[in-house]
Scaffold this motif. Structure first.
Motif, PDB file in Angstrom:
ATOM      1  N   UNK A 193     -62.616   3.396  27.603  1.00  0.00           N
ATOM      2  CA  UNK A 193     -63.070   3.890  28.907  1.00  0.00           C
ATOM      3  C   UNK A 193     -62.228   5.083  29.359  1.00  0.00           C
ATOM      4  N   UNK A 194     -60.918   5.004  29.136  1.00  0.00           N
ATOM      5  CA  UNK A 194     -60.014   6.090  29.547  1.00  0.00           C
ATOM      6  C   UNK A 194     -60.277   7.371  28.764  1.00  0.00           C
ATOM      7  N   UNK A 195     -60.760   7.225  27.521  1.00  0.00           N
ATOM      8  CA  UNK A 195     -60.978   8.393  26.658  1.00  0.00           C
ATOM      9  C   UNK A 195     -62.364   9.002  26.830  1.00  0.00           C
ATOM     10  N   UNK A 196     -63.302   8.245  27.402  1.00  0.00           N
ATOM     11  CA  UNK A 196     -64.690   8.717  27.450  1.00  0.00           C
ATOM     12  C   UNK A 196     -64.887   9.791  28.508  1.00  0.00           C
ATOM     13  N   UNK A 197     -65.686  10.780  28.170  1.00  0.00           N
ATOM     14  CA  UNK A 197     -66.008  11.877  29.086  1.00  0.00           C
ATOM     15  C   UNK A 197     -67.511  11.881  29.344  1.00  0.00           C
ATOM     16  N   UNK A 198     -67.912  12.343  30.522  1.00  0.00           N
ATOM     17  CA  UNK A 198     -69.336  12.356  30.857  1.00  0.00           C
ATOM     18  C   UNK A 198     -69.792  11.009  31.354  1.00  0.00           C
ATOM     19  N   UNK A 199     -69.851  10.053  30.445  1.00  0.00           N
ATOM     20  CA  UNK A 199     -70.135   8.670  30.810  1.00  0.00           C
ATOM     21  C   UNK A 199     -69.613   7.752  29.714  1.00  0.00           C
ATOM     22  N   UNK A 200     -69.569   6.463  30.006  1.00  0.00           N
ATOM     23  CA  UNK A 200     -69.185   5.452  29.024  1.00  0.00           C
ATOM     24  C   UNK A 200     -70.461   4.768  28.560  1.00  0.00           C
ATOM     25  N   UNK A 201     -70.699   4.778  27.244  1.00  0.00           N
ATOM     26  CA  UNK A 201     -71.909   4.214  26.660  1.00  0.00           C
ATOM     27  C   UNK A 201     -71.630   2.750  26.325  1.00  0.00           C
ATOM     28  N   UNK A 202     -72.154   1.853  27.135  1.00  0.00           N
ATOM     29  CA  UNK A 202     -71.913   0.426  26.953  1.00  0.00           C
ATOM     30  C   UNK A 202     -73.046  -0.196  26.150  1.00  0.00           C
ATOM     31  N   UNK A 203     -72.732  -0.636  24.949  1.00  0.00           N
ATOM     32  CA  UNK A 203     -73.726  -1.258  24.079  1.00  0.00           C
ATOM     33  C   UNK A 203     -74.012  -2.666  24.596  1.00  0.00           C
ATOM     34  N   UNK A 204     -75.286  -2.987  24.809  1.00  0.00           N
ATOM     35  CA  UNK A 204     -75.659  -4.235  25.483  1.00  0.00           C
ATOM     36  C   UNK A 204     -75.954  -5.393  24.529  1.00  0.00           C
ATOM     37  N   UNK A 205     -76.000  -5.093  23.233  1.00  0.00           N
ATOM     38  CA  UNK A 205     -76.299  -6.134  22.243  1.00  0.00           C
ATOM     39  C   UNK A 205     -75.361  -5.967  21.052  1.00  0.00           C
TER      40      UNK A 205
END
Length: 262
Positions: free
Chosen positions: A173-185
């Motif tokens: 999360x700290x490294x992500x830029x723009x948005x954090x892509x959370x995989x749901x499965x």
């Protein structure tokens, strides 16, 4: 005509403006060149006009690791049309101004290396690419492209899985830029019937440790999915269903799916 400065800042400003207006983010995924390169810009325009917040553009690749059957087939169709990464960049250099939404490339590290990291970042910047998703580039290896990417001011979006430890989630999360892509499965992309009830708690934790919007992706395929997941995320990313609707030329369902975020 006002000149637009694309890149990380453009992506983040667009997403933050959406959230500040009390709206949810919707990012459709397409495979560049599915249907031939001539259809690429018209498809981007169609999604832009339908209300996409940003658009994720898949780059055809012979050995995808995160893509399900629908996206793999779309990639094969694009490759059968002879579509390559240089073709996609070249057409965007000419036509990017026609699309208002930020554009995010989803590619693997191999095509970037084949292109040449420095040259790729330079050309992607000129083409108006705002963000990058590279599923097979682990957090520990991002230094391989970091300098060139930062010079081009292109956001690097990180994926976080359900099985990551809380400590690793915080690092990603700290490294992500723009948005954090959370995989749901757990698994590859593709339409699903439903999602686990524990996702609410998972997203609550991600939002507490992320300074950028947290978006839900993988398996999102119906307006009900969009409504469910946007209850506890900042928005959704939809791939396989978008590809199917575009392939079927089903504009009515396409618009309904995008509008489900409202």
């Amino acid at each position: 005509m006002q000149t637009v400065t694309y890149g990380k800042d453009y992506l983040e400003a667009t997403l933050n403006e959406t959230i500040n207006e009390g709206k949810k983010i919707f990012i459709p995924y397409i495979m560049a060149g599915d249907g031939g390169l001539d259809s690429f810009i018209p498809t981007l325009q169609k999604l832009d006009e339908a209300g996409a917040t940003a658009i994720e553009v898949g780059i055809p690749f012979s050995d995808p690791v995160a893509d399900g059957p629908t996206i793999q087939e779309a990639g094969k169709r694009a490759q059968d049309h002879g579509v390559t990464l240089p073709h996609i960049i070249d057409i965007l250099k000419e036509e990017r101004i026609k699309i208002q939404a930020p554009i995010i490339f989803m590619t693997y590290i191999n095509p970037i290396y084949k292109y040449g990291v420095d040259q790729f970042m330079l050309d992607a910047k000129v083409a108006g690419v705002d963000g990058l998703i590279i599923p097979d580039l682990p957090l520990e290896q991002t230094s391989l492209i970091e300098k060139a990417r930062e010079q081009a001011n292109i956001a690097q979006i990180q994926l976080v899985s359900l099985t990551s430890s809380k400590e690793r989630m915080e690092k990603i999360a700290a490294a992500s830029q723009g948005f954090l892509y959370a995989v749901t499965v757990n698994g590859i992309t593709g339409a699903r019937q439903s999602f686990d009830d524990s996702l609410s708690e998972h997203f609550q934790h991600l939002k507490s440790v992320s300074s950028v919007p947290v978006l839900a992706g993988f398996g999102v395929s119906t307006p009900d999915h969009v409504k469910q997941l946007t209850q506890y995320s900042d928005g959704v990313i939809v791939g396989s269903k978008i590809i199917n609707l575009l392939h079927e030329q089903n504009d009515k369902e396409l618009k309904e799916l995008i509008k489900a975020k409202d």
